[in-house]
Design an enzyme around this catalytic site. Sequence first.
Site, PDB file in Angstrom:
ATOM      1  N   ASN A 120      34.659  24.910  89.028  1.00  0.00           N
ATOM      2  CA  ASN A 120      35.782  24.033  89.006  1.00  0.00           C
ATOM      3  C   ASN A 120      36.432  23.749  90.298  1.00  0.00           C
ATOM      4  O   ASN A 120      37.384  23.154  90.459  1.00  0.00           O
ATOM      5  CB  ASN A 120      36.721  24.471  87.737  1.00  0.00           C
ATOM      6  CG  ASN A 120      37.245  26.061  87.908  1.00  0.00           C
ATOM      7  OD1 ASN A 120      36.399  26.809  88.707  1.00  0.00           O
ATOM      8  ND2 ASN A 120      38.554  26.225  87.605  1.00  0.00           N
ATOM      9  N   ASN A 165      33.669  19.392  85.644  1.00  0.00           N
ATOM     10  CA  ASN A 165      34.836  19.978  86.694  1.00  0.00           C
ATOM     11  C   ASN A 165      34.343  19.822  88.079  1.00  0.00           C
ATOM     12  O   ASN A 165      35.506  20.017  88.926  1.00  0.00           O
ATOM     13  CB  ASN A 165      35.162  21.474  86.294  1.00  0.00           C
ATOM     14  CG  ASN A 165      35.889  21.445  84.765  1.00  0.00           C
ATOM     15  OD1 ASN A 165      36.774  20.211  84.369  1.00  0.00           O
ATOM     16  ND2 ASN A 165      35.574  22.638  84.208  1.00  0.00           N
ATOM     17  N   ASP A 215      24.430  18.950  87.049  1.00  0.00           N
ATOM     18  CA  ASP A 215      24.088  18.710  85.629  1.00  0.00           C
ATOM     19  C   ASP A 215      24.970  17.747  84.853  1.00  0.00           C
ATOM     20  O   ASP A 215      26.166  17.257  85.378  1.00  0.00           O
ATOM     21  CB  ASP A 215      24.253  20.035  85.082  1.00  0.00           C
ATOM     22  CG  ASP A 215      25.859  20.487  84.766  1.00  0.00           C
ATOM     23  OD1 ASP A 215      26.233  20.732  85.918  1.00  0.00           O
ATOM     24  OD2 ASP A 215      26.251  20.659  83.782  1.00  0.00           O
ATOM     25  N   HIS A 246      24.470  25.006  83.504  1.00  0.00           N
ATOM     26  CA  HIS A 246      25.211  24.652  84.659  1.00  0.00           C
ATOM     27  C   HIS A 246      24.643  24.686  85.885  1.00  0.00           C
ATOM     28  O   HIS A 246      25.116  24.310  87.147  1.00  0.00           O
ATOM     29  CB  HIS A 246      26.451  25.388  84.342  1.00  0.00           C
ATOM     30  CG  HIS A 246      27.599  24.606  84.322  1.00  0.00           C
ATOM     31  ND1 HIS A 246      27.531  23.110  84.184  1.00  0.00           N
ATOM     32  CD2 HIS A 246      28.871  24.877  84.462  1.00  0.00           C
ATOM     33  CE1 HIS A 246      28.842  22.800  84.132  1.00  0.00           C
ATOM     34  NE2 HIS A 246      29.854  23.744  84.350  1.00  0.00           N
TER      35      HIS A 246
END
Length: 218
Positions: free
Chosen positions: A92, A138, A117, A20
Amino acid sequence: MIKLVAFLGNYGREYEKTRHNVAWLFEQSLSFSSKLSWQSKFKGNYACMELSDLVNGWAEKGILAKKDGSPVIIPEEAPSRIYFLKPETYMNLSGESIIEIANFFKIKSEETLVVHDELELPIGTVSFKWSGGLGGHNGLRSTKAVFNSPDFWRLRFGLSKPEGKDIASYVLSPFSEDERIILSQIFPQAEVLLAKALVSKDPSKLLQEWSKKKCAAL
């Protein structure tokens, strides 16, 4: 033209080398990364560099230069400096950090490039995209929400969607040794894309070549 480059990731030592956080790993690989002086502000860390310094550095390293090795000509309408951001809100809520720096420096959504990503692309793929869907990401969802628009640029690194694995645990786990080799091969190519995007009066001209460019493979 692009004025802000936001690298999406999760803050914290446990997330440093996870899938991530590929955007943060990319930032660390950039030829000018050591010259960035990061400051804590805007719910993250930000830095800036004169565009002329970036272009001169890219010319010296042969990343972005004319055939004679001299720097490319910077368009008159180009911003004098480029801002870089690493939100520390967790993925997020990335948009909360992005909108703070955008509002402070009066940067529009269409002048923003988000590096992130992308599960829907195979690893080894680098993609340049304008606006469009969010792919369930997100960080992009948060960015769209604060801008009230999906109209921002994206530089995407493919992760390959795992089969039979939990998505959350997959993206929050470290890259394998083979995958790290892939990253070392694609990051220099992605820097060329970044350089071209930042000096382009019309980045959309890069979309066809870099829509989903396979730069390396396992």
